[in-house]
Scaffold this active site. Structure first.
Site, PDB file in Angstrom:
ATOM      1  N   LYS A 194       0.836  -1.207   0.000  1.00 37.23           N
ATOM      2  CA  LYS A 194       0.000   0.000   0.000  1.00 37.23           C
ATOM      3  C   LYS A 194       0.870   1.256   0.000  1.00 37.23           C
ATOM      4  CE  LYS A 194      -2.769   2.611   3.381  1.00 37.23           C
ATOM      5  NZ  LYS A 194      -1.743   3.628   3.739  1.00 37.23           N
ATOM      6  N   ASN A 195       1.897   1.261   0.832  1.00 32.76           N
ATOM      7  CA  ASN A 195       2.710   2.464   0.988  1.00 32.76           C
ATOM      8  C   ASN A 195       3.665   2.701  -0.181  1.00 32.76           C
ATOM      9  OD1 ASN A 195       1.453   3.057   3.400  1.00 32.76           O
ATOM     10  ND2 ASN A 195       2.980   1.995   4.646  1.00 32.76           N
ATOM     11  N   CYS A 243      -6.269   8.475   8.591  1.00 35.63           N
ATOM     12  CA  CYS A 243      -6.502   7.943   9.938  1.00 35.63           C
ATOM     13  C   CYS A 243      -6.263   9.003  11.005  1.00 35.63           C
ATOM     14  CB  CYS A 243      -5.576   6.753  10.203  1.00 35.63           C
ATOM     15  SG  CYS A 243      -6.103   5.244   9.403  1.00 35.63           S
ATOM     16  N   ARG A 248      -0.544  15.159  12.138  1.00 36.90           N
ATOM     17  CA  ARG A 248       0.229  14.747  10.964  1.00 36.90           C
ATOM     18  C   ARG A 248       0.329  15.940  10.013  1.00 36.90           C
ATOM     19  NH1 ARG A 248      -2.536   9.361   8.852  1.00 36.90           N
ATOM     20  NH2 ARG A 248      -0.492   8.945   7.975  1.00 36.90           N
ATOM     21  N   ASP A 272       3.570   1.328  11.966  1.00 31.51           N
ATOM     22  CA  ASP A 272       2.388   0.662  11.411  1.00 31.51           C
ATOM     23  C   ASP A 272       2.190  -0.745  11.956  1.00 31.51           C
ATOM     24  OD1 ASP A 272       1.659   2.834   9.934  1.00 31.51           O
ATOM     25  OD2 ASP A 272       2.238   2.029   7.984  1.00 31.51           O
ATOM     26  N   ARG A 303      -9.169   0.120   3.885  1.00 23.99           N
ATOM     27  CA  ARG A 303      -8.287   1.115   3.289  1.00 23.99           C
ATOM     28  C   ARG A 303      -6.903   0.558   3.014  1.00 23.99           C
ATOM     29  NH1 ARG A 303      -6.974   4.991   6.845  1.00 23.99           N
ATOM     30  NH2 ARG A 303      -5.650   5.747   5.174  1.00 23.99           N
TER      31      ARG A 303
END
Length: 419
Positions: A22-23, A116, A121, A305, A397
């Site tokens: 995903k990242n 999230c 952030r 994570d 997600r």
């Protein structure tokens, strides 16, 4: 609203292939905008965040399709430079489009991104880096407008932010000179972005070290085909699930060097880990031990994570565990839900102190964010009785069909639509 119904106490066994990261997928899809061309991105996970990114790319004029695990995008007709705020509010990674639009069009207008709720952030590091590069940045409430081109020279990040590193790599393509980005993040996903950019013909070097060199000036149309790196966070989550359920499994398409620190922690907890080629086998211990003191850090340290999943595992470990969160300031959102299930957890500033060997009981719990939601699924696998995890759109997600993957390993989990 879909939810997971999980029956605990069933060992997980079998084999599972890890999907693309995903990242990596999100910044790579953004980078496809930087130059006109047709791109085939293979091993792209079909997850919520990727589908939101597809929606944004279409709004800018891209033509996309998603067949199997191949995401195809044609960026030839991209002319718009405004990323709609209502779409950006769904996903933080949409901020990457600032750098790629600057490279393509010399201007970009975005809104402060969503994502999230795991603490502050801010994108101040992104903005400061762009200003150092020579861009003009104006902010109006939630809207951010940026224009100009990179003037070359050295840019130094105040913190090795993954997102800022990736954004500046793309923005640096807009100029004619060489840009050196210092104090970069070193995550494998940044190396993967560099790999994609090189496949597109861009001159980028140094990813994986503290300094990245980008040379701009090339405006040729380029078509490409690229395979995304494996998802080390998905791998760590499934391995934690095997430990939670006291099972044994082999995971394919994952390399040990991408997750050394995670595997070290799992071994401290008593797991047997064997790696061979692009596969890792994990055998859960009969009794999980406390890993002691664990701190989340930028790569190659223990990833933030994976912290929520580790907190869940440690509720079943003998002794006291302290996990210190050094990346985000509010990433213990699942603590309240775990306490509902019988966990003994205290939060002291940046530290979660977990008193282990507290049996978990099935309960109705709510996912508040992506990784915290995955941690609650692990708790359901450990718990006695049935656990219902609600608000699983957060989990969607970042994980493609998490329930199907766990079923493949023998887990008893069912996705249902609730009223």
């Amino acid at each position: 609203m879909d939810c997971y119904h999980i029956r605990g106490g069933v060992p997980l066994r079998g084999e599972y292939r890890i999907k693309g990261a995903k990242n990596s997928a999100l910044p790579i899809l953004a980078a496809a905008v930087a130059r006109s061309g047709k791109h085939e991105i293979h091993d792209c996970p079909r997850i919520g965040d990727v589908l939101v990114m597809e929606e944004i790319l279409k709004s800018l004029g891209a033509v996309t399709s998603f067949e199997g695990n191949c995401f195809s995008i044609d960026t030839e007709n991209i002319e718009k430079t405004l990323v709609p705020g209502e779409i950006m509010s769904k996903m933080r990674s949409s901020v990457f489009l600032m750098g790629s639009l600057l490279a393509r069009c010399g201007e970009a207008t975005i809104h402060r991104p969503g994502g999230c709720r795991i603490g502050k952030r801010p994108i101040d590091i992104h903005i400061e880096g762009l200003k150092q590069m020579g861009f003009t940045v104006e902010t109006h409430d939630e809207e951010i407008r940026c224009s100009g081109k990179a003037r070359g020279g050295r840019v130094r990040l105040t913190y090795p932010s993954v997102g800022a590193t990736e954004n500046l790599m793309m923005a640096a393509l807009s100029g004619e000179e060489e840009t050196v980005i210092e104090n970069c993040a070193r995550e494998p996903e940044i190396v993967d972005l560099q790999g994609f950019m090189r496949t597109c013909g861009f001159d980028v070097a140094g990813a994986g070290t503290g300094s990245i060199v980008v040379r701009g000036g090339d405006r040729r149309r380029t078509d490409s085909m690229y395979f995304i790196v494996e998802d080390r966070i998905e791998a760590a989550t499934y391995m934690a699930a095997v430990m939670a359920a006291k099972g044994q499994a082999v995971f394919h398409n994952i390399r040990c060097e991408l997750m050394k620190e995670v595997l070290k922690v799992y071994e401290r907890m008593g797991a047997v880990v064997r790696s061979f080629g692009n596969a890792i086998e994990i055998i859960a211990p009969e009794r999980i031990k406390s890993p002691g003191f664990v701190v989340t850090e930028p790569f190659p340290g223990f990833p933030t994570d994976c912290q929520p999943q580790l907190v869940t595992l440690c509720t079943g470990a003998g002794g006291l565990t302290t996990i210190r969160e050094e990346v985000f300031d509010s990433r213990f959102t699942h603590k309240k839900e775990l306490i509902k299930m019988g966990a003994n957890i205290e939060i002291c500033g940046k530290n979660a102190i977990i008193k282990g060997k507290t049996p978990l009981r099935g309960a109705e719990v709510y996912a508040a964010d992506l990784r915290g939601g995955a941690a609650l699924v692990l708790a359901g696998l450990m718990a006695e009785g049935e656990t219902v995890v609600k608000d699983i759109y957060h989990i969607d997600r970042g994980y493609e069909n998490l329930d199907e993957g766990l079923k493949q390993l023998g887990g008893i989990i069912e996705r249902r639509t609730s009223d």
